[in-house]
Design an enzyme around this catalytic site. Structure first.
Site, PDB file in Angstrom:
ATOM      1  N   ILE A 123       2.892   1.118   1.123  1.00 46.30           N
ATOM      2  CA  ILE A 123       2.034   1.711   0.103  1.00 46.30           C
ATOM      3  C   ILE A 123       1.252   2.863   0.704  1.00 46.30           C
ATOM      4  CG2 ILE A 123       0.125   1.248  -1.502  1.00 46.30           C
ATOM      5  CD1 ILE A 123       0.900  -1.794  -1.023  1.00 46.30           C
ATOM      6  N   CYS A 124       1.252   3.995   0.016  1.00 48.86           N
ATOM      7  CA  CYS A 124       0.443   5.106   0.510  1.00 48.86           C
ATOM      8  C   CYS A 124      -0.878   5.124  -0.260  1.00 48.86           C
ATOM      9  CB  CYS A 124       1.163   6.446   0.343  1.00 48.86           C
ATOM     10  SG  CYS A 124       0.300   7.779   1.201  1.00 48.86           S
ATOM     11  N   LEU A 125      -1.846   4.438   0.301  1.00 51.07           N
ATOM     12  CA  LEU A 125      -3.177   4.398  -0.306  1.00 51.07           C
ATOM     13  C   LEU A 125      -4.155   4.731   0.816  1.00 51.07           C
ATOM     14  CD1 LEU A 125      -4.971   3.680  -2.762  1.00 51.07           C
ATOM     15  CD2 LEU A 125      -5.022   1.330  -1.910  1.00 51.07           C
TER      16      LEU A 125
END
Lengths: 187, 432
Positions: A109-111
């Protein structure tokens, strides 16, 4: 400065101090206890502890977006809180395969708050809100699934259709099959 | 013992009065005797700092030293970890270091422990007068901190009981920079009080790694974080395995070529993956010397101790700054917490109601949750349903008896409140 030892008395130490009543917990776990006891989750989020109530460093979160493109889907996440918490962020993976510009097919996840913008003042609640936000406002500028991001930018209507179709009935997109998103672990 | 005149300089310090001696310092020959015969010091870590610390402590008169390190000697250690030789590669750092010190400094006894710090019981750490840390990770520091603070007890007036204080000295280096720090639980800040002092690890956004890498480090991280789980999900990555490291290097190299990124090397790959910071021998020597001096001062009072943190910067000349950091009065690890008297038959619900109604404690509480160690007795939030049944149970069934410490969490509290339970005969609240 204080004097701790008396050399003249050979500094005898009372080895059997009335200790041992304090159960061993790590500072990281103490902090997770605080986070969990103060969780204030929106209705569309649920949490479960597969290893029992007292093993809270690993847990699963199910998120059902209540608006936006992903409404209707249910997404399962695994949280692994490292012993370095809250200096180090929790490790979060998306276990449900999803067609999303910021989530790749392995569930990465790119958070920002999960990596470069993590701060020890942030909490488990903050991360869950972050994930929720990711489904309300997917961000094509920070792609982890490039094809999805391109689709979202170039043909938003087609993107919307693909998202809706993949989460409800499941479909193949660009050779990858996306099973319907029912909050289960894919593959 | 040993060479004639070996202790002359130490004796100057320990047998004469001075203007900057510590409180209660009584000069005399028995101090050195204490150091050599009775005082026990533990060195945690036998690496760059550890080697220096062991040598310095032994030559400063400490006669009984223990050293603990789980690591084995690597070729890359030899440039600065001067107790080790080529033929020691692969052997235990703690064991070789102990051997070498005893060979070179007669009369000193060094006991090696080749294991993880977590493997030793609390009693092991209890036996030392002072613990000196030569570590390279925050995780190990936090663990040692929790050990040292677990011995700490406070008296009725909230003052730390001196006989329960386990003092530590911590050293750390990063290239040309370093620090030495004195931790006296209950008196000076512990690591948790000042957790913010430790810089976050540099982390790149995942999407940068995946889509727009600009540096060799981006490619290496990509190979390790994204490609490894994708292509070798059956193997768990081991940074000490050469084949694994080579694999990451090859993949990173290919990716760098694809994006036209220069400067990829195997060494850099190791550096990024293992988060290696160049270690400099002279920085280790300076920091270890300061730490040894602080240990000596703490035990003998021959001089006023460091208050309580010294940073050293050697990048541009020599710069040091000493700062007295402050304790966090609400620190869940080293703070006094509060005593609370209950009857053993009080139910958890009654205990919680009592805490909220308490004129002092109640100010900080609105809807408390209670844990006992790892056991979550009553948790609001996600575990409310699963822990509610405990509310009806008497507290004596839920904890290990008189003196048990429970942690109370509440929105109104910045961090968990430590509550030490005292059992009385009557079913009532604390009487003042």
């Amino acid at each position: 400065m204080i004097k701790l030892f008396s050399v003249k008395e050979k500094a005898k130490k009372d080895a059997a101090a009335a200790n041992g009543k304090q159960q061993k917990t790590t500072a990281g776990e103490l902090r997770v206890q605080k986070d969990i006891s103060e969780l204030d989750l929106p209705k569309n989020v649920s949490l479960r502890f597969p290893d029992g109530n007292d093993k809270i460093m690993n847990f699963e979160v199910t998120l059902k977006p209540d608006e936006g493109l992903y409404k209707g889907g249910a997404f399962l996440f695994s949280f692994a809180v490292p012993s370095g918490y809250p200096h180090d962020p929790p490790k979060v993976k998306c276990l449900t395969k999803v067609y999303h510009p910021n989530i790749d097919l392995e569930g990465n996840i790119c958070l920002n708050i999960l990596r470069e913008d993590w701060k020890p003042v942030l909490t488990i609640t903050a991360v869950i809100y972050g994930l929720n936000f990711l489904f309300l406002a997917p961000n094509a500028d920070d792609p982890l699934n490039k094809e999805a991001a391109q689709m979202m930018q170039q043909s938003p209507a087609q993107f919307e259709r693909l998202v809706a179709q993949s989460i409800t009935r499941g479909c193949s997109i660009g050779g990858d099959y996306f099973p319907p998103c029912r909050g289960e672990r894919s593959s | 013992m040993g060479l004639e005149g070996r202790w002359r300089d130490i004796d100057y310090l320990l047998t004469r009065q001075g203007n900057v001696v510590g409180p209660g310092f009584e000069p005399g020959p028995e101090i050195r005797e204490f150091l050599q015969n009775d005082c026990r010091v533990l060195v945690v870590g036998a690496g760059g700092l550890g080697c220096e610390l062991l040598k310095d402590l032994a030559l400063s008169g400490f006669g009984n030293i223990d050293v603990i390190d789980m690591d084995t000697i690597d070729v890359s250690n030899l440039n600065r970890q001067f107790l080790f030789r080529m033929h020691d590669v692969g052997r235990s750092k703690a064991e070789i270091a102990a051997q070498r010190i005893m060979q070179r400094i007669p009369g000193v006894s060094v006991t090696a422990h080749h294991c993880m710090i977590q493997d030793k019981p609390l009693d092991f750490y209890q036996q030392f007068h002072v613990i000196v840390l030569g570590l390279d990770s925050l995780e190990a520091r936090r663990y040692m901190n929790s050990v040292a603070c677990s011995f700490l007890e406070y008296d009725e007036d909230g003052q730390p009981d001196l006989s329960t204080i386990k003092p530590m000295v911590d050293g750390g280096t990063e290239g040309f920079k370093g620090h030495a720090r004195v931790l006296i639980p209950g008196v000076t800040p512990c690591f948790e009080c000042t957790l913010w002092l430790f810089p976050p690890q540099t982390k790149f956004p995942l999407c940068t790694l995946a889509e727009t890498p600009r540096s060799p480090a981006h490619c290496i991280e990509y190979a390790k974080i994204i490609l490894w789980p994708k292509e070798r999900s059956d193997d768990s990555f081991d940074a000490d395995c050469e084949e694994h490291m080579k694999w990451v290097y090859e993949k990173a190299l290919a990716r760098a070529a694809e994006f036209g990124i220069q400067g990829m090397t195997y060494q850099l790959t190791q550096g990024v993956v293992k988060n290696i910071i160049p270690a400099i021998a002279s920085t280790n020597a300076i920091v270890a010397a300061q730490c040894t001096l602080e240990a000596l001062k703490m035990v003998t009072m021959c001089s006023t101790g460091l208050n309580n943190y010294m940073m050293y910067v050697g990048t541009d000349g020599v710069y040091t700054l000493t700062t007295p950091y402050e304790r966090d009065e609400k620190c869940p690890i080293c703070s006094a917490g509060v005593s609370y008297e209950v009857s053993p038959s009080t139910t958890l619900q009654q205990l919680i109601d009592g805490l909220v109604a308490d004129p002092d404690l109640g100010k900080h509480l609105s809807a408390p949750s209670v844990s006992y160690g790892s056991t979550n007795l009553y948790m609001r939030g996600a575990l409310e349903g699963q822990t509610r049944h405990n509310l009806e149970k008497p507290i004596s069934e839920l904890v290990d008896g008189e003196g048990s410490v429970i942690h109370v969490n509440d929105r109104k509290l910045v961090s968990a409140m430590k509550v030490r339970l005292k059992f009385n005969g009557t079913n009532g609240h604390m009487e003042t």
